[in-house]
Motif scaffolding. Structure first.
Motif, PDB file in Angstrom:
ATOM      1  N   ARG A 310       0.537  -1.007   0.207  1.00 17.17           N
ATOM      2  CA  ARG A 310      -0.348  -0.005   0.106  1.00 17.17           C
ATOM      3  C   ARG A 310       0.796   1.093   0.222  1.00 17.17           C
ATOM      4  O   ARG A 310       1.732   1.193   0.438  1.00 17.17           O
ATOM      5  N   SER A 326      -7.825  -1.226 -10.511  1.00 22.74           N
ATOM      6  CA  SER A 326      -7.284  -1.982  -9.318  1.00 22.74           C
ATOM      7  C   SER A 326      -7.751  -3.623 -10.054  1.00 22.74           C
ATOM      8  O   SER A 326      -7.283  -3.842 -10.809  1.00 22.74           O
ATOM      9  N   LEU A 342      -3.358   4.026  -2.607  1.00 20.20           N
ATOM     10  CA  LEU A 342      -2.584   3.245  -3.265  1.00 20.20           C
ATOM     11  C   LEU A 342      -2.583   1.618  -2.910  1.00 20.20           C
ATOM     12  O   LEU A 342      -2.632   1.252  -1.728  1.00 20.20           O
ATOM     13  N   ASP A 343      -3.328   0.313  -3.153  1.00 21.03           N
ATOM     14  CA  ASP A 343      -3.199  -0.956  -2.880  1.00 21.03           C
ATOM     15  C   ASP A 343      -2.490  -1.367  -3.622  1.00 21.03           C
ATOM     16  O   ASP A 343      -2.566  -1.178  -4.675  1.00 21.03           O
ATOM     17  N   ASP A 346      -2.286  -2.549  -7.497  1.00 17.17           N
ATOM     18  CA  ASP A 346      -2.822  -1.701  -8.099  1.00 17.17           C
ATOM     19  C   ASP A 346      -2.256  -1.541  -9.463  1.00 17.17           C
ATOM     20  O   ASP A 346      -0.446  -0.819  -9.192  1.00 17.17           O
TER      21      ASP A 346
END
Length: 548
Positions: A310, A326, A342-343, A346
Motif C-alpha cells: 500500500r 485495481s 494505492l492498494d 494497483d
C-alpha cells in the motif's frame, strides 16, 4: 564599493565585476595567478553568506545568498582581498605516471620547436598546480608557469578521447577522466583513475594540489592499474521489496532525482537535480515528505507501474491523463496535484502530457535509493547517479511511519507551456553580452527562438537568426549557471538546464532569472521562446568605482 547600476560592470584595480543574476557575480581578473590568489584569500578568510566559489582561467564565479549577504558587502570583501599573496603551504603532491605515446606528441613537439624527448623532459620536470576543475567530474586544469608547453587546441576536436589521456591546451595540461569528445593535444596516457566513486574524495585532483608527471618508460615508479569506478544502477530488479513500485513500461528515460549535489564544484561536479524544483517539491509536499525526498522525473512519454504494498502517490508537473486499475479490474481516473491512495497490485498508467515536458511522481515515505556523492540525482552529462529506470525495475519505498499530513491538493506555480506557444523568459544580460554586436543583442531580444529536438536535461538548443560576435577571440573556460544562455560558434544559443557543465568556453550572453528557471525546464520541443531583459548591459562602457 558598490555597483553604480545593476546593469553594468564595475572596474576596480585588476578586476571587473560582471553581472550574472541576483545572487551570482563573475569576477574577471588579469590572469590565472591573480585569480588563484583571490580564490585562496576567500578560502583562508571565508565570507558568511557565500554559497560557492568556482575558479576558472581568469575568473571567479561567486554564488551567494542575497538574503544574508548584500551585494555591496560582498564587493567590499572582494576589494579587501585583492592583491593578497597566495598562502602557499605544504600542499599534497600527486604523482601521475604517464606512457608518453600520445597521438599528437610529434605535432606538439613541432609546434613547440623541439624534439619529442625535449617535450617529455619539460612535461616531467614541471611542477603543476591544480588551478580549477570543470568540463567533466575529475577533469582538472593544471598550470605550470614557465614550462614552455603552451599550444593551441586541435583545429578539429576528436569525437572520442580515451579515459586517462594526457593532453595540452593553451597554457594548461590535463587528464581526461573518462572517454569523451575533446580537442586537447594528446601526448600520453595514464592508468590512474582521475575520478573514482569508491574513493573519498572521488576526484583525485582538486584545486590547490600540486602535480608531477613521471615517464613510465624512465621512472622506477610502477603504476597501479586503477580502473575508474562506474556508478552502479542502485535501483535494481528485486523480488523481496515489501513496499514500492514495479515499473511496467516507460517510453522515455525515467530518472531518480532530488535537489542535486551542492558544494561539489571543487571536484568538478555540478548541481544537477530536478529540472523543475517547484513541482518536484510540490509532489513531495502533497504526500507529506520533506522537500528534497527522492522522487521520479518522468520524460514526456507513456509510463506505467504496479504498486507493491500500500502507498500514497502524487503526480505533479506536466499534466497527463492518469488511471488506476485495481486488482479486480475497476478503473478510476485521478487528478494531478492530489494525493492518491494505492492498494497492493494497483496498476497506474500515465499518458503523454499535452503541455510541459517533465512529470514528477512522489510516494509517501520516499523512494529508497543509494546516494552517490551525497545525492540520488541522476546527472546525465557527468554520468553520476542511478541509471534510468526501465520495465521490470522495482524501487522500494520507505515504509517507516511518516507523521506529516498529506495535502488535499495544491496547484503548480505556473501553467505548463505547450508546443504551439511562445514562452517569455525573464533574463539578465551578461556576463559576455559585450562580446556580441549591438545588432546581435537586439536580435537576441527581439526574435522568437524555437526549441529544437536536440534539447535534453543538459540544455535547450535553440534555432533562430544566428548571433554575430564582436569579439572573436577564444574565451578561457569560466563557470556557468543553470539558466545560462551560451552561444557557440554557430550563433545558435543553448539554454543550460540542470545537467549543464560546470565550466564552458563559449560566451554567455545572458542568464535566465531565478524565478523562471523551473518554467524553462518545462518548455517542450517545438515551442518558441522570447527573452525579456530585466537589465540594460552597457557593453564596454564600464563605470569606475573606488575600491576603498
Amino acid at each position: 564599493m558598490t555597483l553604480a547600476a545593476s546593469s553594468s560592470a564595475v572596474t576596480v584595480p585588476s578586476l571587473r565585476v560582471l553581472p550574472l543574476r541576483p545572487g551570482a557575480l563573475l569576477l574577471e581578473l588579469v590572469g590565472l595567478d591573480e585569480t588563484l590568489s583571490l580564490y585562496d584569500a576567500f578560502q583562508q578568510s571565508p565570507v558568511p553568506g557565500v554559497l560557492e566559489i568556482v575558479p576558472a582561467a581568469r575568473t571567479l564565479m561567486i554564488a551567494f545568498d542575497p538574503l544574508s549577504l548584500d551585494q555591496a558587502e560582498l564587493l567590499q570583501a572582494v576589494a579587501a582581498r585583492l592583491g593578497k599573496k597566495r598562502s602557499i603551504g605544504v600542499a599534497e603532491t600527486v604523482d601521475i605516471p604517464v606512457h608518453y605515446d600520445g597521438e599528437d606528441i610529434a605535432d606538439v613537439a613541432e609546434l613547440l620547436g623541439c624534439s619529442a624527448s625535449e617535450l617529455i623532459r619539460r612535461h616531467t620536470e614541471a611542477e603543476y598546480t591544480v588551478a580549477f576543475t570543470g568540463f567533466a567530474p575529475g577533469f582538472a586544469y593544471l598550470s605550470a608557469p614557465g614550462a614552455e608547453l603552451a599550444v593551441p587546441r586541435r583545429k578539429s576536436p576528436r569525437t572520442v578521447v580515451p579515459a586517462g589521456s594526457v593532453g595540452l591546451a593553451g597554457e594548461f595540461s590535463g587528464v581526461y577522466p573518462k572517454a569523451s569528445p575533446g580537442g586537447w593535444q594528446l601526448i600520453g596516457r595514464t592508468p590512474l583513475a582521475m575520478f573514482d566513486l569508491a574513493r573519498d574524495p572521488a576526484t583525485l585532483l582538486r584545486p590547490g594540489l600540486r602535480v608531477r608527471f613521471h615517464d613510465i618508460a624512465r621512472s622506477s615508479m610502477h603504476a597501479v592499474e586503477t580502473p575508474a569506478v562506474v556508478a552502479e544502477p542502485v535501483a535494481r530488479v528485486s523480488s523481496d521489496i515489501r513496499n514500492g513500485i514495479e515499473i511496467l513500461s516507460s517510453g522515455l528515460p525515467v530518472l531518480v532525482q532530488d535537489l542535486g549535489r551542492a558544494h561539489m564544484a571543487a571536484q568538478g561536479v555540478s548541481l544537477s537535480g530536478a529540472l523543475d524544483h517547484g513541482n518536484f517539491k510540490l509532489a513531495n509536499r502533497i504526500v507529506g515528505n520533506r522537500p528534497g525526498t527522492p522522487a521520479l522525473e518522468i520524460a514526456p512519454a507513456g509510463f506505467s507501474f504496479k504498486a507493491v504494498g500500500r502507498g500514497v502517490m502524487a503526480f505533479t508537473g506536466a499534466p497527463a491523463a492518469t488511471s488506476v486499475t485495481s486488482a479486480n479490474g475497476a478503473v478510476a481516473y485521478v487528478d494531478f496535484n492530489t494525493p492518491v491512495a494505492l492498494d497492493d497490485g494497483d496498476v497506474v498508467a500515465l499518458q503523454s502530457p499535452l503541455s510541459g515536458t517533465r512529470s514528477y511522481l512522489a510516494m509517501r515515505g520516499g523512494f529508497v535509493v543509494e546516494p552517490v556523492l551525497g545525492s540520488v540525482a541522476t546527472d546525465t552529462l557527468a554520468q553520476i547517479g542511478p541509471l534510468a529506470l526501465d520495465a521490470g525495475t522495482q524501487v522500494a519505498v520507505n515504509s517507516q511511519n511518516v507523521k506529516t499530513p498529506v495535502l488535499p491538493g495544491e496547484q503548480s506555480a505556473f501553467a505548463m507551456p505547450k508546443a504551439d506557444e511562445i514562452v517569455t523568459l525573464d533574463i539578465y544580460l551578461g556576463p559576455r553580452t559585450d562580446w556580441f554586436t549591438n545588432e546581435a543583442v537586439e536580435s537576441f531580444l527581439s526574435q522568437s527562438w524555437q526549441v529544437t529536438p536536440q534539447s535534453s536535461r543538459v540544455g535547450i538548443r535553440l534555432s533562430g537568426e544566428p548571433l554575430e560576435r564582436l569579439n572573436r577571440n577564444e574565451l578561457p573556460s569560466e563557470a556557468t549557471l543553470r539558466g545560462a544562455l551560451q552561444v557557440p560558434a554557430s550563433g545558435q544559443p543553448v539554454l543550460f538546464l540542470s545537467d549543464h557543465p560546470l565550466t564552458g568556453g563559449y560566451p554567455v550572453i545572458a542568464n535566465v532569472a531565478a524565478h523562471h528557471l523551473d518554467l524553462a525546464g518545462q518548455i517542450p520541443v517545438g515551442a518558441h521562446i522570447r527573452f525579456n531583459a530585466l537589465n540594460a548591459f552597457t557593453h564596454i562602457d564600464f563605470v569606475a568605482s573606488d575600491p576603498r
